[in-house]
Design an enzyme around this catalytic site. Structure first.
Site, PDB file in Angstrom:
ATOM      1  N   CYS A   1       0.804  -1.231   0.000  1.00 11.11           N
ATOM      2  CA  CYS A   1       0.000   0.000   0.000  1.00 11.11           C
ATOM      3  C   CYS A   1       0.833   1.277   0.000  1.00 11.11           C
ATOM      4  O   CYS A   1       0.316   2.359  -0.258  1.00 11.11           O
ATOM      5  CB  CYS A   1      -0.940  -0.008   1.197  1.00 11.11           C
ATOM      6  SG  CYS A   1      -2.013  -1.432   1.172  1.00 11.11           S
TER       7      CYS A   1
ATOM      8  N   HIS B   1      -3.433   6.896   2.875  1.00  8.54           N
ATOM      9  CA  HIS B   1      -3.804   5.618   2.263  1.00  8.54           C
ATOM     10  C   HIS B   1      -5.191   5.239   2.772  1.00  8.54           C
ATOM     11  O   HIS B   1      -5.500   5.389   3.956  1.00  8.54           O
ATOM     12  CB  HIS B   1      -2.773   4.545   2.634  1.00  8.54           C
ATOM     13  CG  HIS B   1      -3.225   3.164   2.280  1.00  8.54           C
ATOM     14  ND1 HIS B   1      -3.668   2.853   1.024  1.00  8.54           N
ATOM     15  CD2 HIS B   1      -3.328   2.027   3.011  1.00  8.54           C
ATOM     16  CE1 HIS B   1      -4.018   1.579   0.994  1.00  8.54           C
ATOM     17  NE2 HIS B   1      -3.825   1.053   2.190  1.00  8.54           N
TER      18      HIS B   1
ATOM     19  N   ASN C   1     -10.037  -0.656  -0.070  1.00 11.16           N
ATOM     20  CA  ASN C   1      -8.578  -0.490  -0.046  1.00 11.16           C
ATOM     21  C   ASN C   1      -8.020  -0.974  -1.382  1.00 11.16           C
ATOM     22  O   ASN C   1      -8.032  -2.171  -1.662  1.00 11.16           O
ATOM     23  CB  ASN C   1      -8.020  -1.320   1.122  1.00 11.16           C
ATOM     24  CG  ASN C   1      -6.504  -1.244   1.229  1.00 11.16           C
ATOM     25  OD1 ASN C   1      -5.824  -0.749   0.333  1.00 11.16           O
ATOM     26  ND2 ASN C   1      -5.976  -1.746   2.342  1.00 11.16           N
TER      27      ASN C   1
END
Ligand code: ACO
Length: 329
Positions: free
Chosen positions: A115, A254, A284
């Protein structure tokens, strides 16, 4: 004349198939209420069977190129961050995207920092430009995370989505449009918090493997470490650059979990207008999450040339990082 690196354009691509929380209720012991309450996620998009990360990345890359006003021949380097590459090992997703965009005879490679991918790419692009090696670099976070999800594991499969985000980073002499600072780091001793184990083929020489090839995450431990690490990291980059929360136009973290975003945002005194939140609609999307969120505020007309953005991310490895940059588009 001073040389700087500037983020000249931003773009994203979201695949068509929208999957609501209620769709998971049909296949798993879960509920829309649990998912919303624990994560903030309402829906996410999954790529079609014939779409891979390189297809999503090429779409986003094409738009980022158009918006930069450059042509494919101007791009000196293509770098891609992904945890869900089309192929295991080779060819890289960056090579595939370059071919799809018609970029030839240029370096192209992938990085594996989960990520935190987009922030690592910014750091690399800045270094390549400041060293005078390249003028224009295409960076892409491209993820078909659904290809590594175990749809029998309710603790992971409801959290992620597919998508891609891309940007062109170019050499510039304008400090007010530049990438001010990027900080990246990692700690491999936490490697078991998030992983996509490799399936070991059975053979005469190897014992049978019990590893699952799907994404696995120790969610609660990751959550706690994530909040602590991110808040520290963001405070450090702001202090180092003598910037306070009022100076920031957009804080773009994020997008893993609304509770993490809120905890870090509150700790750093950002108002709700400053904090960009897209996790509710995309889930996500790993390395694609920050550029997708940035593109959302660009396309809605909020992000303007010269706006100061603060980015932060935390992911498998574990890796983390933060970036402070003016939008140069
Ligand atoms: N539906 C219903 N119940 C569920 C679900 C679900 N989808 N998933 C888990 N549960 C249950 C668990 O089984 C557990 O039940 P139990 O108490 O009976 O054992 C209970 O809910 C609580 O589980 P926790 O894991 O403690 O829940 P938590 O509040 O920590 O939320 C979550 C889980 C959303 C995963 C959270 O921990 C999180 O967001 N973690 C961080 C994610 C992250 O930031 N990752 C880094 C980036 S991702 C990357 O790099 C690829």
């Amino acid at each position: 004349m001073e040389r700087y690196a500037s983020l000249k354009s931003i773009a994203s691509y979201v695949p068509k198939r929208c999957v609501k929380n209620a769709d998971f209720e049909k296949i798993l012991d879960t509920s829309d209420t649990w998912i919303q309450k624990r994560t903030g996620i309402l829906e996410r998009y999954f790529a079609s069977d014939d779409q891979n990360s390189s297809d999503l990345g090429a779409e986003a890359g094409r738009i980022a190129l158009e918006r930069s006003g450059l042509q494919t021949k101007d791009i000196d380097l293509v770098m891609v961050a992904t945890l869900s590459p089309d192929y295991l090992g080779m060819p890289s997703t960056a090579c595939l995207i370059s071919a799809k965009l018609g970029i030839r005879d240029r370096p192209a490679f992938d990085i594996t920092t989960a990520c935190t991918g987009f922030i690592y790419l910014l750091s690399l692009a800045k270094a390549f430009i400041l060293s005078g090696t390249y003028e224009h670099i295409l960076i892409i976070g491209a993820e078909k995370v659904s290809s590594v999800l175990d749809f029998e594991d309710r603790s992971t499969c409801v959290l992620f989505g597919d998508g891609a985000g891309a940007a062109v980073v170019s050499a510039s002499c304008d400090k007010k449009n530049s990438i001010v600072d990027v900080h990246i780091s990692s700690d491999g001793t936490y490697c078991d918090l998030l992983s996509t184990p490799r399936v070991v083929r059975q053979s005469h020489f190897l014992k049978q493997s019990s590893l699952s090839p799907y994404l696995q995450m120790k969610g609660n431990e990751t959550f706690k470490l994530g909040v602590k690490t991110l808040a520290n990291d963001v405070e450090k980059i702001m202090k180092k650059n003598n910037v306070s929360s009022e100076d920031i136009d957009f804080f773009i973290p994020h997008q893993a979990n609304l509770r993490i975003i809120s905890a870090v945002g509150e700790q750093l005194n950002f108002s709700s207008e400053q904090v960009v939140i897209t996790v509710q609609k995309y889930g996500n999307t790993s390395a694609a999450s920050i550029p997708m969120a940035m593109n959302d505020i660009y396309e809605s007309g909020k992000l303007k040339n010269g706006d100061l953005m603060l980015l932060d991310a935390f992911g498998g490895g574990v890796t983390w990082g933060s970036a402070l940059l003016y939008f140069g588009g």
